[in-house]
Write a protein that holds these residues in place. Structure first.
Motif, PDB file in Angstrom:
ATOM      1  N   GLU A 163      29.545  46.872  43.051  1.00 23.37           N
ATOM      2  CA  GLU A 163      29.069  45.696  42.789  1.00 23.37           C
ATOM      3  C   GLU A 163      27.984  45.884  41.577  1.00 23.37           C
ATOM      4  O   GLU A 163      27.821  44.645  40.941  1.00 23.37           O
ATOM      5  CB  GLU A 163      28.353  45.120  44.334  1.00 23.37           C
ATOM      6  CG  GLU A 163      29.031  44.975  45.318  1.00 23.37           C
ATOM      7  CD  GLU A 163      28.457  44.612  46.497  1.00 23.37           C
ATOM      8  OE1 GLU A 163      27.146  44.411  46.509  1.00 23.37           O
ATOM      9  OE2 GLU A 163      29.126  44.186  47.587  1.00 23.37           O
ATOM     10  N   ASN A 164      27.133  46.813  41.589  1.00 21.31           N
ATOM     11  CA  ASN A 164      26.316  47.278  40.392  1.00 21.31           C
ATOM     12  C   ASN A 164      26.323  48.487  40.014  1.00 21.31           C
ATOM     13  O   ASN A 164      26.251  49.528  41.146  1.00 21.31           O
ATOM     14  CB  ASN A 164      24.864  46.417  40.909  1.00 21.31           C
ATOM     15  CG  ASN A 164      24.961  45.156  40.905  1.00 21.31           C
ATOM     16  OD1 ASN A 164      25.006  44.313  40.076  1.00 21.31           O
ATOM     17  ND2 ASN A 164      24.253  44.831  42.071  1.00 21.31           N
ATOM     18  N   GLU A 165      26.435  48.935  38.807  1.00 24.67           N
ATOM     19  CA  GLU A 165      26.336  50.224  38.511  1.00 24.67           C
ATOM     20  C   GLU A 165      24.906  50.593  37.952  1.00 24.67           C
ATOM     21  O   GLU A 165      24.716  51.651  37.828  1.00 24.67           O
ATOM     22  CB  GLU A 165      27.353  50.540  37.258  1.00 24.67           C
ATOM     23  CG  GLU A 165      28.970  50.436  37.861  1.00 24.67           C
ATOM     24  CD  GLU A 165      29.950  50.607  36.882  1.00 24.67           C
ATOM     25  OE1 GLU A 165      29.593  51.232  35.756  1.00 24.67           O
ATOM     26  OE2 GLU A 165      31.149  50.420  37.027  1.00 24.67           O
TER      27      GLU A 165
END
Length: 157
Positions: free
Chosen positions: A49-51
């Motif tokens: 979803e987010n790195e």
């Protein structure tokens, strides 16, 4: 003659208003965000979803736990083999069981917020994901120093 001019003005006004409403509806449809489909892969897949997790500005000794959420977008089980922080102040945790196709998984990370100042650290994830066996995630933020105790006098040097 007055009736004719009035009728023409009402017609022009009606057509202009109708076109403006149609343009507004079209603009609203274009402004709506498109739903992004997760591309499917042959084998195990891993899409985050987010790195990057931005802690923002946090207090000294605040809760340093955060989570990277991902989904297996492949057609085979995803196994997280290892997670490694870039230093001892960054401690990641990994799922112990394989993540089945379409399921979500979580990689936890805890940053030692007893260290004051700005930080940028990485977490390296090794897995059986097709084409991305090694993935590097980032955490960043700033830990504020403790506020001086109320009534304390600052020390001058």
């Amino acid at each position: 003659m007055k009736k004719f001019i009035l009728l023409a003005a009402i017609t022009v006004f009606g057509v202009a208003t109708s076109n403006a409403q149609t343009a507004k509806k079209t603009a609203k449809k274009a402004d709506a965000p498109a739903k992004v489909e997760t591309p499917k892969v042959d084998g195990a897949g891993m899409v985050f979803e987010n790195e990057t997790i931005d802690y923002g500005t946090i207090q000294h000794n605040a809760d340093g736990k955060r989570e990277f959420v991902f989904v297996n977008n492949g057609n085979k089980p995803l196994t997280i083999e290892s997670t490694q922080g870039s230093c001892g102040c960054t401690v990641p945790t990994k799922p112990e069981k394989p993540i089945q196709p379409g399921e979500k998984g979580v990689i936890g990370v805890k940053y030692a917020t007893d260290r004051v100042g700005a930080f940028t650290k990485t977490v390296t994830v090794k897995s059986n994901a097709t084409g991305q066996e090694t993935k590097v995630l980032t955490i960043k933020g700033t830990v504020l120093p403790d506020a001086p105790a109320e009534g304390a006098t600052p020390v001058k040097s």
